[in-house]
Design a protein around this motif. Structure first.
Motif, PDB file in Angstrom:
ATOM      1  N   ALA A   1     -78.296  59.783 -40.557  1.00 30.26           N
ATOM      2  CA  ALA A   1     -78.150  60.567 -41.781  1.00 30.26           C
ATOM      3  C   ALA A   1     -78.539  62.006 -41.483  1.00 30.26           C
ATOM      4  O   ALA A   1     -79.716  62.379 -41.573  1.00 30.26           O
ATOM      5  N   PRO A   2     -77.552  62.851 -41.105  1.00 33.27           N
ATOM      6  CA  PRO A   2     -77.857  64.265 -40.857  1.00 33.27           C
ATOM      7  C   PRO A   2     -78.479  64.899 -42.093  1.00 33.27           C
ATOM      8  O   PRO A   2     -78.145  64.538 -43.226  1.00 33.27           O
ATOM      9  N   GLU A   3     -79.398  65.836 -41.864  1.00 33.49           N
ATOM     10  CA  GLU A   3     -80.121  66.481 -42.957  1.00 33.49           C
ATOM     11  C   GLU A   3     -79.185  67.259 -43.879  1.00 33.49           C
ATOM     12  O   GLU A   3     -79.394  67.304 -45.077  1.00 33.49           O
TER      13      GLU A   3
ATOM     14  N   LYS B   1     -87.151  62.824 -39.295  1.00 34.49           N
ATOM     15  CA  LYS B   1     -86.552  63.899 -38.493  1.00 34.49           C
ATOM     16  C   LYS B   1     -87.429  64.206 -37.286  1.00 34.49           C
ATOM     17  O   LYS B   1     -86.930  64.335 -36.164  1.00 34.49           O
TER      18      LYS B   1
ATOM     19  N   ASP C   1     -80.975  67.666 -36.875  1.00 32.86           N
ATOM     20  CA  ASP C   1     -81.962  67.259 -37.866  1.00 32.86           C
ATOM     21  C   ASP C   1     -81.393  66.132 -38.698  1.00 32.86           C
ATOM     22  O   ASP C   1     -80.255  66.203 -39.158  1.00 32.86           O
ATOM     23  N   GLY C   2     -82.201  65.120 -38.902  1.00 31.88           N
ATOM     24  CA  GLY C   2     -81.771  64.013 -39.744  1.00 31.88           C
ATOM     25  C   GLY C   2     -82.647  62.803 -39.485  1.00 31.88           C
ATOM     26  O   GLY C   2     -83.576  62.842 -38.683  1.00 31.88           O
ATOM     27  N   THR C   3     -82.344  61.726 -40.193  1.00 28.90           N
ATOM     28  CA  THR C   3     -83.082  60.486 -40.012  1.00 28.90           C
ATOM     29  C   THR C   3     -82.199  59.454 -39.328  1.00 28.90           C
ATOM     30  O   THR C   3     -80.970  59.548 -39.356  1.00 28.90           O
TER      31      THR C   3
ATOM     32  N   MET D   1     -76.007  65.590 -35.103  1.00 33.73           N
ATOM     33  CA  MET D   1     -77.047  64.819 -34.415  1.00 33.73           C
ATOM     34  C   MET D   1     -76.464  64.396 -33.068  1.00 33.73           C
ATOM     35  O   MET D   1     -75.503  63.626 -33.023  1.00 33.73           O
TER      36      MET D   1
ATOM     37  N   ASN E   1     -74.411  69.227 -39.964  1.00 30.22           N
ATOM     38  CA  ASN E   1     -75.520  69.336 -39.016  1.00 30.22           C
ATOM     39  C   ASN E   1     -75.368  68.222 -37.986  1.00 30.22           C
ATOM     40  O   ASN E   1     -75.465  67.050 -38.313  1.00 30.22           O
TER      41      ASN E   1
ATOM     42  N   THR F   1     -71.860  63.473 -40.275  1.00 38.90           N
ATOM     43  CA  THR F   1     -71.949  62.887 -41.615  1.00 38.90           C
ATOM     44  C   THR F   1     -72.649  61.534 -41.495  1.00 38.90           C
ATOM     45  O   THR F   1     -72.766  60.975 -40.395  1.00 38.90           O
ATOM     46  N   LYS F   2     -73.102  60.994 -42.611  1.00 43.22           N
ATOM     47  CA  LYS F   2     -73.769  59.693 -42.566  1.00 43.22           C
ATOM     48  C   LYS F   2     -72.869  58.703 -41.841  1.00 43.22           C
ATOM     49  O   LYS F   2     -71.689  58.554 -42.162  1.00 43.22           O
TER      50      LYS F   2
END
Length: 133
Positions: free
Chosen positions: A51-53, A18, A120-122, A59, A57, A90-91
């Motif tokens: 991949a949103p946290e 993140k 936030d996410g990866t 991105m 959320n 969403t992912k």
């Protein structure tokens, strides 16, 4: 690894945390380190997984570029995640288009953007590349 080398390519995975995702505008992230003097990294294919946290959320970003040379000085882009898919909640797995580009010798393959990202996410990169001498 020997099987992949005999095919002429290597595969790598890099997951941006993140904090790394949020810092993309100010900090280019190395996906593949420089391979040595007189060697060039050519992207053959790349997939990005957002991949949103938390669900919902968002991105968001402008174009995210993969290539050589620091993005602040004008990345020599080999692949682009376009602003058009921004707003991911969403992912999401995205097949990144590669583009023709001059490739710099003895530089790492980096990811960066010139505009701030939000959310936030990866962000995971799965890539296949070739080292050219």
């Amino acid at each position: 690894v020997a099987t992949l080398v005999s095919r002429g390519y290597t595969e790598a995975t890099k997951i941006l945390t993140k904090d790394e995702y949020q810092a993309l505008q100010a900090t280019d992230i190395t996906l593949v380190p420089a391979q040595g003097v007189g060697k060039y990294i050519k992207v053959l294919s790349i997939t990005a997984t957002f991949a949103p946290e938390a669900a919902g959320n968002q991105m968001s970003f402008d174009d995210i570029n993969v290539g050589t040379t620091a993005s602040a000085t004008g990345t020599k882009i080999q692949a682009i995640i376009p602003v058009g898919i921004s707003g991911i909640t969403t992912k999401t797995v995205y097949s990144v288009a590669t583009v023709g580009s001059i490739i710099d010798a003895n530089l790492p393959l980096i990811v960066g953007t010139q505009v701030a990202v939000t959310g936030d996410g990866t962000l995971k990169f799965d890539l296949r590349y070739q080292v050219i001498q």
